[in-house]
Design a protein around this motif. Sequence first.
Motif, PDB file in Angstrom:
ATOM      1  N   UNK A  27      -6.402  -7.153   9.185  1.00  0.00           N
ATOM      2  CA  UNK A  27      -7.817  -6.910   9.523  1.00  0.00           C
ATOM      3  C   UNK A  27      -8.233  -5.495   9.139  1.00  0.00           C
ATOM      4  N   UNK A  28      -7.362  -4.528   9.354  1.00  0.00           N
ATOM      5  CA  UNK A  28      -7.656  -3.147   8.969  1.00  0.00           C
ATOM      6  C   UNK A  28      -7.813  -3.071   7.451  1.00  0.00           C
ATOM      7  N   UNK A  29      -6.952  -3.756   6.728  1.00  0.00           N
ATOM      8  CA  UNK A  29      -7.023  -3.770   5.265  1.00  0.00           C
ATOM      9  C   UNK A  29      -8.324  -4.415   4.787  1.00  0.00           C
ATOM     10  N   UNK A  30      -8.744  -5.497   5.434  1.00  0.00           N
ATOM     11  CA  UNK A  30     -10.012  -6.142   5.060  1.00  0.00           C
ATOM     12  C   UNK A  30     -11.186  -5.183   5.263  1.00  0.00           C
ATOM     13  N   UNK A  31     -11.163  -4.413   6.352  1.00  0.00           N
ATOM     14  CA  UNK A  31     -12.233  -3.433   6.594  1.00  0.00           C
ATOM     15  C   UNK A  31     -12.239  -2.367   5.506  1.00  0.00           C
ATOM     16  N   UNK A  32     -11.077  -1.910   5.100  1.00  0.00           N
ATOM     17  CA  UNK A  32     -10.991  -0.914   4.037  1.00  0.00           C
ATOM     18  C   UNK A  32     -11.553  -1.477   2.732  1.00  0.00           C
ATOM     19  N   UNK A  33     -11.206  -2.719   2.420  1.00  0.00           N
ATOM     20  CA  UNK A  33     -11.709  -3.370   1.205  1.00  0.00           C
ATOM     21  C   UNK A  33     -13.229  -3.515   1.271  1.00  0.00           C
ATOM     22  N   UNK A  34     -13.742  -3.968   2.417  1.00  0.00           N
ATOM     23  CA  UNK A  34     -15.195  -4.120   2.564  1.00  0.00           C
ATOM     24  C   UNK A  34     -15.904  -2.775   2.385  1.00  0.00           C
ATOM     25  N   UNK A  35     -15.354  -1.722   2.952  1.00  0.00           N
ATOM     26  CA  UNK A  35     -15.941  -0.384   2.835  1.00  0.00           C
ATOM     27  C   UNK A  35     -15.991   0.054   1.374  1.00  0.00           C
ATOM     28  N   UNK A  36     -14.875  -0.093   0.671  1.00  0.00           N
ATOM     29  CA  UNK A  36     -14.811   0.328  -0.728  1.00  0.00           C
ATOM     30  C   UNK A  36     -15.769  -0.484  -1.595  1.00  0.00           C
ATOM     31  N   UNK A  37     -15.753  -1.794  -1.444  1.00  0.00           N
ATOM     32  CA  UNK A  37     -16.599  -2.635  -2.293  1.00  0.00           C
ATOM     33  C   UNK A  37     -18.080  -2.406  -2.008  1.00  0.00           C
ATOM     34  N   UNK A  38     -18.440  -2.174  -0.756  1.00  0.00           N
ATOM     35  CA  UNK A  38     -19.837  -1.862  -0.432  1.00  0.00           C
ATOM     36  C   UNK A  38     -20.236  -0.520  -1.049  1.00  0.00           C
ATOM     37  N   UNK A  39     -19.340   0.457  -1.010  1.00  0.00           N
ATOM     38  CA  UNK A  39     -19.633   1.770  -1.587  1.00  0.00           C
ATOM     39  C   UNK A  39     -19.843   1.677  -3.096  1.00  0.00           C
ATOM     40  N   UNK A  40     -19.163   0.721  -3.731  1.00  0.00           N
ATOM     41  CA  UNK A  40     -19.270   0.545  -5.183  1.00  0.00           C
ATOM     42  C   UNK A  40     -20.279  -0.537  -5.565  1.00  0.00           C
ATOM     43  N   UNK A  41     -21.076  -1.004  -4.605  1.00  0.00           N
ATOM     44  CA  UNK A  41     -22.089  -2.046  -4.835  1.00  0.00           C
ATOM     45  C   UNK A  41     -21.479  -3.317  -5.435  1.00  0.00           C
ATOM     46  N   UNK A  42     -20.340  -3.718  -4.879  1.00  0.00           N
ATOM     47  CA  UNK A  42     -19.643  -4.922  -5.336  1.00  0.00           C
ATOM     48  C   UNK A  42     -19.519  -5.934  -4.188  1.00  0.00           C
ATOM     49  N   UNK A  43     -20.598  -6.088  -3.440  1.00  0.00           N
ATOM     50  CA  UNK A  43     -20.580  -6.956  -2.263  1.00  0.00           C
ATOM     51  C   UNK A  43     -20.224  -8.397  -2.594  1.00  0.00           C
ATOM     52  N   UNK A  44     -20.550  -8.861  -3.802  1.00  0.00           N
ATOM     53  CA  UNK A  44     -20.250 -10.245  -4.168  1.00  0.00           C
ATOM     54  C   UNK A  44     -18.749 -10.526  -4.256  1.00  0.00           C
ATOM     55  N   UNK A  45     -17.929  -9.493  -4.323  1.00  0.00           N
ATOM     56  CA  UNK A  45     -16.481  -9.664  -4.380  1.00  0.00           C
ATOM     57  C   UNK A  45     -15.819  -9.661  -3.001  1.00  0.00           C
ATOM     58  N   UNK A  46     -16.559  -9.309  -1.974  1.00  0.00           N
ATOM     59  CA  UNK A  46     -15.952  -9.039  -0.670  1.00  0.00           C
ATOM     60  C   UNK A  46     -15.174 -10.232  -0.112  1.00  0.00           C
ATOM     61  N   UNK A  47     -15.741 -11.419  -0.126  1.00  0.00           N
ATOM     62  CA  UNK A  47     -15.045 -12.565   0.480  1.00  0.00           C
ATOM     63  C   UNK A  47     -13.721 -12.853  -0.211  1.00  0.00           C
ATOM     64  N   UNK A  48     -13.730 -12.958  -1.537  1.00  0.00           N
ATOM     65  CA  UNK A  48     -12.484 -13.233  -2.264  1.00  0.00           C
ATOM     66  C   UNK A  48     -11.507 -12.072  -2.138  1.00  0.00           C
ATOM     67  N   UNK A  49     -12.018 -10.844  -2.197  1.00  0.00           N
ATOM     68  CA  UNK A  49     -11.151  -9.672  -2.078  1.00  0.00           C
ATOM     69  C   UNK A  49     -10.493  -9.615  -0.696  1.00  0.00           C
ATOM     70  N   UNK A  50     -11.222 -10.014   0.334  1.00  0.00           N
ATOM     71  CA  UNK A  50     -10.650 -10.034   1.685  1.00  0.00           C
ATOM     72  C   UNK A  50      -9.490 -11.034   1.769  1.00  0.00           C
TER      73      UNK A  50
END
Length: 137
Positions: A27-50
Amino acid sequence: MTVTATPRPTGHPGYSQTMGRVPASAEVARKLVRTALAAWSQEDLIEDAALVITELVSNAVDHARLESIRVVVTRPSEKFVRLGVVDRSRNVPYLRTDSNGDNTRGRGLLLVDALTDRWGTDRYRWGKQVWGEMKCD
């Protein structure tokens, strides 16, 4: 072991965090991924990346040697995001192709393979990093 959820940028562009080798670290890793992808405007990748980072962390929790792992989220180029988990085990994971009956364990890399454009393992003298890369928009 307490797991913290404070992402720490480690340079541009990348995020990484050391965490305990415990299931709750997914869960901590998913939050880190969501933070990074949002910062890079890559929100469409968040679900698969999680899903990808969950599988990579799960493998490290099951197979690493020491009490901690490191999750790394980087942009190796403008076209890719790389999700990785570093641990101190030199054992390289492999893609299972057998059905293994009704056992649902041991098939996480099939999911990583399906959701990433490429994945692999970087071996180090002291351990490895298992990673998956996803194309950006």
